[in-house]
Design a protein around this motif. Structure first.
Motif, mmCIF file in Angstrom:
data_model
loop_
_atom_site.group_PDB
_atom_site.id
_atom_site.type_symbol
_atom_site.label_atom_id
_atom_site.label_comp_id
_atom_site.label_asym_id
_atom_site.label_seq_id
_atom_site.Cartn_x
_atom_site.Cartn_y
_atom_site.Cartn_z
ATOM 1 N N TYR A 10 -25.585 33.382 -23.424
ATOM 2 C CA TYR A 10 -24.148 33.093 -23.362
ATOM 3 C C TYR A 10 -23.744 32.812 -21.921
ATOM 4 O O TYR A 10 -23.028 31.857 -21.623
ATOM 5 N N ILE A 80 -23.284 32.225 -32.828
ATOM 6 C CA ILE A 80 -23.653 33.404 -32.048
ATOM 7 C C ILE A 80 -24.489 34.292 -32.966
ATOM 8 O O ILE A 80 -23.982 34.831 -33.947
ATOM 9 N N VAL A 83 -25.970 39.450 -33.722
ATOM 10 C CA VAL A 83 -24.852 40.347 -33.438
ATOM 11 C C VAL A 83 -24.606 41.260 -34.629
ATOM 12 O O VAL A 83 -24.751 40.862 -35.781
ATOM 13 N N GLU A 86 -18.601 40.863 -34.533
ATOM 14 C CA GLU A 86 -17.818 39.982 -33.666
ATOM 15 C C GLU A 86 -16.349 40.304 -33.926
ATOM 16 O O GLU A 86 -15.936 40.417 -35.077
ATOM 17 N N THR A 122 -20.307 42.602 -25.280
ATOM 18 C CA THR A 122 -20.082 41.377 -24.520
ATOM 19 C C THR A 122 -18.657 40.883 -24.763
ATOM 20 O O THR A 122 -18.247 40.664 -25.898
ATOM 21 N N PHE A 146 -13.144 37.088 -27.251
ATOM 22 C CA PHE A 146 -13.997 37.626 -28.314
ATOM 23 C C PHE A 146 -14.833 38.770 -27.763
ATOM 24 O O PHE A 146 -15.229 38.751 -26.592
ATOM 25 N N TYR A 148 -18.451 40.742 -28.670
ATOM 26 C CA TYR A 148 -19.688 40.661 -29.453
ATOM 27 C C TYR A 148 -20.498 41.913 -29.230
ATOM 28 O O TYR A 148 -20.699 42.347 -28.097
ATOM 29 N N HIS A 149 -20.980 42.454 -30.322
ATOM 30 C CA HIS A 149 -21.902 43.598 -30.273
ATOM 31 C C HIS A 149 -23.274 43.056 -30.633
ATOM 32 O O HIS A 149 -23.629 42.973 -31.808
ATOM 33 N N PHE A 150 -24.039 42.646 -29.594
ATOM 34 C CA PHE A 150 -25.375 42.133 -29.839
ATOM 35 C C PHE A 150 -26.299 43.275 -30.257
ATOM 36 O O PHE A 150 -26.131 44.417 -29.833
#
Length: 151
Positions: A10, A80, A83, A86, A122, A146, A148-150
């Motif tokens: 990203y 994406i 994850v 999101e 993120t 946004f 994001y929980h990768f």
């Protein structure tokens, strides 16, 4: 479409345009459904006959309808992956510049403005510009945030 699998991937887009969505036509049926969902029946959106005599010459889409298209159009720009979750975290500095008339086609352009790691989450800020086919001025510009929980 761009595929992003991690924070590092990203981050490579920082300061760059990530991409553009496909064109999406906003017709009267979509405007009417949005009016029903939000209870916003202002005549400029739903009364085609009366709107003929407006400064726009037709009905126009609700500004919030055009904003609500961001998740749909964003998914056409970036996939994406990897994850757990999101989350739409916020919108900032939005300005409506030009109304979207019934049957206009719109396209989202997205640019990564900032990215940060908040203890494993993120956070990204995307500049979202909505173009109207055939117009030099965009419908709106602003930032969407946004989380994001990768994995």
């Amino acid at each position: 479409m761009v595929i992003i699998n991690s924070f590092e991937e990203y981050k490579a887009y920082l300061g760059k345009q990530i991409g553009k969505s496909m064109w999406h036509k906003i017709d009267q049926e979509q405007i009417n459904r949005f009016a029903e969902a939000t209870l916003d029946f202002q005549w400029i959106h739903v009364d085609a006959d009366k709107a003929l005599n407006s400064p726009f010459g037709s009905t126009i889409a609700h500004g919030y309808l055009t904003l609500s298209l961001i998740p749909y159009l964003w998914k056409q720009i970036a996939d994406i992956r990897d994850v757990k979750m999101e989350v739409n975290y916020g919108i900032e500095k939005f300005r409506f510049n030009l109304p979207v008339r019934v049957n206009d086609e719109v396209q989202l352009r997205a640019k990564l403005i900032s990215i940060s790691d908040l203890r494993g989450i993120t956070k990204v800020v995307i500049q979202a510009d909505l173009d109207i086919m055939g117009q030099t001025k965009m419908a709106y510009t602003g930032n969407v945030v946004f989380l994001y929980h990768f994995n």
